[in-house]
Motif scaffolding. Structure first.
Motif, PDB file in Angstrom:
ATOM      1  N   CYS A 151       0.668   3.336 -26.050  1.00 56.74           N
ATOM      2  CA  CYS A 151      -0.283   4.340 -25.577  1.00 56.74           C
ATOM      3  C   CYS A 151       0.333   5.111 -24.415  1.00 56.74           C
ATOM      4  N   ASP A 152      -0.215   6.276 -24.151  1.00 56.68           N
ATOM      5  CA  ASP A 152       0.182   7.034 -22.962  1.00 56.68           C
ATOM      6  C   ASP A 152      -0.437   6.366 -21.743  1.00 56.68           C
ATOM      7  N   LEU A 153       0.383   6.082 -20.748  1.00 58.91           N
ATOM      8  CA  LEU A 153      -0.114   5.499 -19.503  1.00 58.91           C
ATOM      9  C   LEU A 153       0.738   6.041 -18.353  1.00 58.91           C
ATOM     10  N   PRO A 154       0.550   7.322 -18.030  1.00 59.12           N
ATOM     11  CA  PRO A 154       1.399   7.973 -17.022  1.00 59.12           C
ATOM     12  C   PRO A 154       0.944   7.703 -15.597  1.00 59.12           C
ATOM     13  N   LEU A 155       0.800   6.437 -15.253  1.00 64.54           N
ATOM     14  CA  LEU A 155       0.434   6.073 -13.888  1.00 64.54           C
ATOM     15  C   LEU A 155       1.698   5.821 -13.075  1.00 64.54           C
ATOM     16  N   THR A 156       1.723   6.322 -11.860  1.00 67.59           N
ATOM     17  CA  THR A 156       2.871   6.089 -11.000  1.00 67.59           C
ATOM     18  C   THR A 156       2.806   4.680 -10.413  1.00 67.59           C
ATOM     19  N   GLN A 157       3.931   4.219  -9.878  1.00 60.72           N
ATOM     20  CA  GLN A 157       3.939   2.904  -9.237  1.00 60.72           C
ATOM     21  C   GLN A 157       3.060   2.904  -7.991  1.00 60.72           C
ATOM     22  N   ALA A 158       2.969   4.042  -7.323  1.00 62.99           N
ATOM     23  CA  ALA A 158       2.081   4.136  -6.156  1.00 62.99           C
ATOM     24  C   ALA A 158       0.622   3.985  -6.580  1.00 62.99           C
ATOM     25  N   GLU A 159       0.254   4.599  -7.706  1.00 67.97           N
ATOM     26  CA  GLU A 159      -1.113   4.472  -8.216  1.00 67.97           C
ATOM     27  C   GLU A 159      -1.410   3.046  -8.647  1.00 67.97           C
ATOM     28  N   LEU A 160      -0.454   2.403  -9.304  1.00 72.48           N
ATOM     29  CA  LEU A 160      -0.633   0.990  -9.664  1.00 72.48           C
ATOM     30  C   LEU A 160      -0.808   0.139  -8.407  1.00 72.48           C
ATOM     31  N   GLY A 161      -0.075   0.491  -7.358  1.00 75.82           N
ATOM     32  CA  GLY A 161      -0.219  -0.219  -6.101  1.00 75.82           C
ATOM     33  C   GLY A 161      -1.600  -0.031  -5.491  1.00 75.82           C
TER      34      GLY A 161
END
Length: 217
Positions: A151-161
């Motif tokens: 799937c598309d999951l264009p989350l940045t590492q900062a957003e995951l943080g």
């Protein structure tokens, strides 16, 4: 049933839809993209409380609460549908089953929030991230946005943080651990789950709290 009057709008990534302290007169339905519910500390540090996928109504509580106690913003470019509170109330009066559906929506949101509290408070970074990825894939699959476990999951590492309460460095290290274990491939904003059973075990993921219903074909 008469169609609801809906105003559509397209927003870029990282834009607020509504802000904490606002007094909305309408609710928004996420039609495309990913959005989030979040709060800020006094120093401006963000904690994401929920990730919204297409079909979600992230500010449904504004129908009954006059002042928002959280903000809602886009994570990716989004298309939104806005429906006035008056129109929703009239629809619920005319069709009580719709009111029941909206009430169920708020209960499922609460169930997800309880699981997020457990995830943040009692799981280590590896399990937190594994659980989050399992949840997002399950919810995106439910709305037809997963193809062959990708799937598309264009989350940045900062957003995951911001979701997981981790530093960007810690997120990066944990993603590498999940990749090394052969559980996921995350490249160019696309997530592939290579070992669903392994990822679910790592995150202690049980989808029961999502209360998903089978899609009708």
């Amino acid at each position: 049933m008469q169609a609801l009057p809906v105003q559509t709008a397209e927003l870029k990534a990282d834009q607020d839809i509504v802000r904490e302290g606002d007094h909305p007169t309408r609710c928004c339905v996420l039609l495309e993209g990913l959005a989030c519910v979040y709060k800020l500390t006094a120093e401006g540090r963000r904690q994401i409380m929920a990730v919204q996928v297409p079909g979600d109504i992230p500010d449904l509580q504004s129908l009954h609460l006059n002042t928002l106690d959280n903000s809602v913003g886009t994570l990716t470019p989004c298309r939104l549908g806005f429906i006035s509170h008056d129109a929703i109330r009239e629809l619920c009066r005319a069709h009580p089953r719709i009111g029941g559906i909206l009430w169920r929506e708020t209960l499922v949101d609460a169930a997800i929030f309880r699981e997020w509290m457990l995830n943040l408070g009692r799981r280590e970074a590896y399990g937190r991230l594994a659980h989050l990825l399992c949840e997002l894939v399950a919810r995106l699959r439910a709305v037809g946005l997963v193809q062959d476990d990708t799937c598309d999951l264009p989350l940045t590492q900062a957003e995951l943080g911001d979701i997981l309460g981790l530093s960007t460095v810690h997120v990066n290290r944990t993603l590498q651990e999940l990749r090394a274990a052969g559980l996921i491939t995350l490249r160019g904003g696309s997530l592939t789950v290579d070992d669903w059973a392994g990822l679910a075990a790592a995150g202690e993921f049980d989808p029961a709290y999502l209360h998903l219903q089978p899609r009708r074909t």
